[in-house]
Design an enzyme around this catalytic site. Structure first.
Site, PDB file in Angstrom:
ATOM      1  N   CYS A  98      62.089  16.382  44.051  1.00 18.85           N
ATOM      2  CA  CYS A  98      62.816  15.120  43.904  1.00 18.85           C
ATOM      3  C   CYS A  98      63.641  14.793  45.128  1.00 18.85           C
ATOM      4  O   CYS A  98      63.997  13.650  45.347  1.00 18.85           O
ATOM      5  CB  CYS A  98      63.792  15.193  42.736  1.00 18.85           C
ATOM      6  SG  CYS A  98      62.998  15.534  41.209  1.00 18.85           S
ATOM      7  N   SER A 106      61.377  19.361  29.232  1.00 17.22           N
ATOM      8  CA  SER A 106      60.449  18.363  29.780  1.00 17.22           C
ATOM      9  C   SER A 106      59.020  18.882  29.682  1.00 17.22           C
ATOM     10  O   SER A 106      58.709  19.967  30.171  1.00 17.22           O
ATOM     11  CB  SER A 106      60.814  18.077  31.235  1.00 17.22           C
ATOM     12  OG  SER A 106      59.959  17.099  31.762  1.00 17.22           O
ATOM     13  N   HIS A 157      56.069  18.231  31.085  1.00 14.80           N
ATOM     14  CA  HIS A 157      55.150  18.498  32.196  1.00 14.80           C
ATOM     15  C   HIS A 157      55.469  19.767  32.963  1.00 14.80           C
ATOM     16  O   HIS A 157      54.772  20.106  33.918  1.00 14.80           O
ATOM     17  CB  HIS A 157      55.086  17.301  33.154  1.00 14.80           C
ATOM     18  CG  HIS A 157      56.331  17.083  33.956  1.00 14.80           C
ATOM     19  ND1 HIS A 157      56.437  17.481  35.273  1.00 14.80           N
ATOM     20  CD2 HIS A 157      57.520  16.527  33.641  1.00 14.80           C
ATOM     21  CE1 HIS A 157      57.633  17.152  35.723  1.00 14.80           C
ATOM     22  NE2 HIS A 157      58.311  16.575  34.754  1.00 14.80           N
ATOM     23  N   ASN A 165      65.973  25.221  39.066  1.00 14.42           N
ATOM     24  CA  ASN A 165      64.652  24.807  39.506  1.00 14.42           C
ATOM     25  C   ASN A 165      64.355  25.128  40.962  1.00 14.42           C
ATOM     26  O   ASN A 165      63.205  25.113  41.372  1.00 14.42           O
ATOM     27  CB  ASN A 165      64.466  23.305  39.282  1.00 14.42           C
ATOM     28  CG  ASN A 165      65.625  22.485  39.809  1.00 14.42           C
ATOM     29  OD1 ASN A 165      66.786  22.732  39.453  1.00 14.42           O
ATOM     30  ND2 ASN A 165      65.345  21.528  40.666  1.00 14.42           N
TER      31      ASN A 165
HETATM   32  C1  PLP Z   1      66.084  21.660  35.921  1.00 13.94           C
HETATM   33  C2  PLP Z   1      65.479  20.314  35.786  1.00 13.94           C
HETATM   34  N1  PLP Z   1      66.103  19.379  35.059  1.00 13.94           N
HETATM   35  C3  PLP Z   1      65.592  18.145  34.893  1.00 13.94           C
HETATM   36  C4  PLP Z   1      64.410  17.778  35.487  1.00 13.94           C
HETATM   37  C5  PLP Z   1      63.919  16.389  35.282  1.00 13.94           C
HETATM   38  O1  PLP Z   1      62.798  16.328  34.464  1.00 13.94           O
HETATM   39  P1  PLP Z   1      61.790  15.095  34.533  1.00 13.94           P
HETATM   40  O2  PLP Z   1      61.379  14.974  35.961  1.00 13.94           O
HETATM   41  O3  PLP Z   1      60.709  15.445  33.613  1.00 13.94           O
HETATM   42  O4  PLP Z   1      62.531  13.880  34.123  1.00 13.94           O
HETATM   43  C6  PLP Z   1      63.715  18.731  36.282  1.00 13.94           C
HETATM   44  C7  PLP Z   1      62.438  18.441  36.960  1.00 13.94           C
HETATM   45  O5  PLP Z   1      62.191  17.557  37.675  1.00 13.94           O
HETATM   46  C8  PLP Z   1      64.272  20.022  36.432  1.00 13.94           C
HETATM   47  O6  PLP Z   1      63.666  20.941  37.174  1.00 13.94           O
END
Ligand code: PLP
Ligand code: PLP
Ligand code: FES
Ligand code: FES
Lengths: 124, 387, 387
Positions: B326, B199, B201, B151
């Site tokens: 995050c 996910s 969104h 990400n």
């Molecule tokens: C690679 C990855 N894994 C997990 C997540 C977590 O997903 P969510 O925020 O929808 O719980 C994200 C995004 O925040 C992500 O980019």
């Protein structure tokens, strides 16, 4: 997240730059935690006649640097030493809690520069 | 003000067609899918149709699809479920240093509960090596969890190869496909995975809905939530019908548009990369040069810091991020960039531009016009020695 | 066909005004509230406003509000978090026999992990006695979890008294207010609770969003989800902004309309009860005659079975449920009715009618017209000896 004052100082920082023949220079912070502040002083009759800064850091780091230079300019060294990190943060109408770390640098950098100047005076 | 949204890896707008479905399932077809009556049956039908769409999009069987509240829940549920159920067979888990915190922190928490954890390093492109995975497997290994695409810098891991290896060794394999789904092919058989997280969104479905794929027969059990018998006992709690329907529709659209959209976005991505390189200089493109997501640019600007760039871009109407959304608020720079051997101060100067369906060439050009003076101004303020 | 929805305890339609807010936050204000930029800040602002609305609705401080994916998650998170963190202080948990499975199964799972569990009985009205709670508390007790109002028969428990007792004994107290919020006063100080669960879809907010209230300073920690630092480290995962905004608005509406709506619904409820009693006979109204939810009627029809009534009602366009929607598909009759001492065969003959904001007197009268022939037909088919 940031107050208008922070954004103003971030956008139009006062006193950015270096003083080539500075009487005192102070640097605090380290690149590991993402901020370095460097303050340059020109002293005349125990008063801060000119002050400039350079900063590597976030919005809060830049704004606090700018604010501390404004607050210190024209003050005597003893008065300038009274400036605290908290006063700088307050003058900016506060900082977000997770950013208090950066505001803990501006006054420290100023104090470091004053100490540098006084140290040089002593050894001179 | 002109607004350009370059933060699709953080979250995406919901596709209006998807949002309209959602609206309908909130106000008209609002029954609880567990209910026996007309309202419940309509909802049940829609949930099962959505399940089929998701299954089709990743080459799975509908029975292998579990709806969750998002990527974080899927990751936690996958890892905790495998670890708990296979505890008697072994207590070793393998993961990588560049995982999302939803994986990394879950594995670390298990590490405090008696599991041994191997966190594999990555190379300078953020790649895990298949040989490292092979060398790490022991007869105590019960789970390997390595993300599909990262990400923060977009590197795509060799999931199919790792999956093949895991299967040979009889070790369960989970991949976090939150960033890859809808951008590159995600097929559970081609990837040789046993569990996979998605996910909503991140691909124009709403927030608060996700998917966990669990291969039929895999030694996994639901261990996080206790409660009702929903999702065939694999996820307690009233099913989020509107979210599920929306995710189903968005998954269908994502699968249908993927190839064309990826081609379009990678042209924009490369235009961004080349523009930054030629107009700014002293930059480091992070992530793998070829094996990368079509929509993501991650770049470190030397001598300056990420947040001040973001604020300056924001004042010009451009939304970007530095590392993962995050982790903002933390003083440490991104664990991903550090794992790639990028020095602290350079990692602090990273920004991520993630493109999406509404972005155009004009958006890219606007960025390339606005960014150079921002960097120049901040570099003029920087106390760091510049080459 | 005329359609009457009498299953609001299973789930509610989303209020159109709430659904419109939701739509706007999916398509326009879609930023990730963790992001620094304009889109993120707009989302953050909306999330915090929603938090204030929820806090105001239950008399809490906004800092004490955590957004979750629903009632089940709130219950699990509350109970697991208290149990895990206080393990060194004691391993005893007290609950009641009439809890929702989200509580009961969570507590039972802890029972398999070394906790001692006391499941308190209830009287014939489904009431827990405060004396029983007092007698059950030991110096090992770390948590009492007793629901505010029951989802199957509507009895309201003496939460304020139990809370007072728990506080005197220094034991943490959680209540599941999923069915009570919006129907009777729910104030965390008046109820003397430390933790409280709410689920959006029970009060005209969407599915997939809930709230856990945790009193400031309470010895609780997030232990279910590992991941990002959202919700001040108390709930990892991208915040469900549209859901949160929707829940905030629905909570505000619920609090504003509660008194008037409760008065209106209890008139309808009593009309239903009296009508059933006078027109059908051989029925048993379950739950407390006075201390009950204003919108819920639970009744056992002797000699016949619930599902066949539901199907017959459904054919006339009336949506009702038998016991909890969550437990349909199970052969056992409702654990709640059994705990009240209702014999198996009678428990099998229970149905629940739960009213909501769009129901009218005409709906009630329609039910009262349609139901007697259904019961008559089924009783004519029943092999049971009828008095
Ligand atoms: C690679 C990855 N894994 C997990 C997540 C977590 O997903 P969510 O925020 O929808 O719980 C994200 C995004 O925040 C992500 O980019
Ligand atoms: C009393 C009670 N607690 C918890 C729940 C679970 O809530 P949710 O289904 O939203 O997870 C419900 C409803 O299903 C309920 O009625
Ligand atoms: S530069 Fe370190 S947080 Fe501001
Ligand atoms: S009556 Fe059919 S399930 Fe028992």
């Amino acid at each position: 997240m940031y107050s208008e004052k922070v954004m103003d100082h971030f956008t139009n920082p006062r006193n950015v730059g270096e003083i080539p023949d500075a009487d005192g220079v102070g640097q605090v912070g380290n690149p590991t935690c993402g901020d370095i502040m460097k303050i340059y002083l020109k002293i005349k009759d125990d008063r801060i006649e000119d002050i400039k800064f350079k900063t590597f850091g976030c919005g809060a780091a830049i704004a606090t640097s700018s604010m501390v230079t404004e607050m210190a300019r024209g003050k005597t060294l003893d008065e300038a030493l009274q400036l605290s990190n908290k006063m700088v943060a307050e003058a900016l109408d506060g900082l977000p809690p997770q950013k208090m770390h950066c505001s803990n640098l501006a006054a420290d950098a100023l104090h470091a520069a004053i100490e540098d100047y006084r140290g040089k005076q002593k050894s001179a | 003000m002109r607004r350009v949204y370059f933060d699709h890896s953080a979250t995406t707008p919901v596709d209006p067609a998807v949002a309209e479905e959602m609206y309908r399932f909130m106000t008209e077809t609002y029954g609880n899918p567990t209910s026996l009556h007309y309202f419940g049956r309509q909802a049940r039908k829609a949930v099962e149709e959505a399940r089929e769409k998701v299954a089709a999009a990743i080459g799975a069987d509908p029975k292998e699809i579990i709806f969750t509240s998002g990527g974080t829940e899927s990751d936690n549920m996958a890892i905790h479920g495998v670890a708990t159920i296979n505890r008697n067979r072994g207590n070793h888990i393998i993961t990588s240093a560049v995982e999302h915190h939803a994986v990394l922190n879950t594995v670390k928490a298990l590490g405090k509960q008696g599991f041994t954890v191997t966190i594999l390093p990555v190379d300078k492109y953020g790649m895990v090596s298949v040989e490292d995975v092979a060398a790490a497997i022991t007869d105590k290994t019960v789970l390997i969890t390595i993300m599909h695409a990262n990400n923060e810098m977009g590197t795509i891991q060799p999931i199919a190869e790792i999956g093949k290896l895991a299967r040979e060794k009889g070790v369960l394999f989970h991949t976090d496909a939150v960033q890859s789904f809808g951008k590159i092919p995600v097929n559970v058989d081609a990837l040789n995975v046993d569990l996979l997280s998605i996910s909503g969104h991140k691909f124009y479905a709403p927030k608060g809905i996700g998917v966990l794929y669990v291969r039929k027969g895999a030694r996994w059990r639901q261990t996080l939530f206790h409660g009702g018998a929903q999702e065939r006992l694999r996820r307690a709690g009233t099913e989020n019908t509107p979210g599920i329907v929306a995710l189903g529709k968005a998954a269908e659209l994502a699968a249908a548009n993927r190839e064309e959209e990826a081609a379009r976005l990678s042209v924009l991505r490369d235009r961004l990369i080349e523009g930054i390189d030629s107009r700014i200089g002293d930059v480091l493109l992070t992530g793998h040069p070829e094996k990368r997501l079509p929509n993501l640019v991650s770049v470190c600007f030397k001598y300056i810091e990420g947040e001040s760039m973001l604020l300056s871009l924001d004042m010009q109407g451009i939304a970007a991020s530095s590392g993962s959304a995050c982790t903002s608020g933390s003083l440490e720079p991104s664990h991903v960039l550090l794992a790639m051997g990028i020095p602290h101060e350079m990692a602090h100067g990273s920004i991520r531009l993630s493109l999406g369906k509404d972005n155009t060439e004009a958006d890219v050009d606007y960025f390339l016009e606005v960014m150079p003076p921002i960097v120049e101004r901040l570099r003029a303020m920087s106390p760091l020695d510049q080459e």
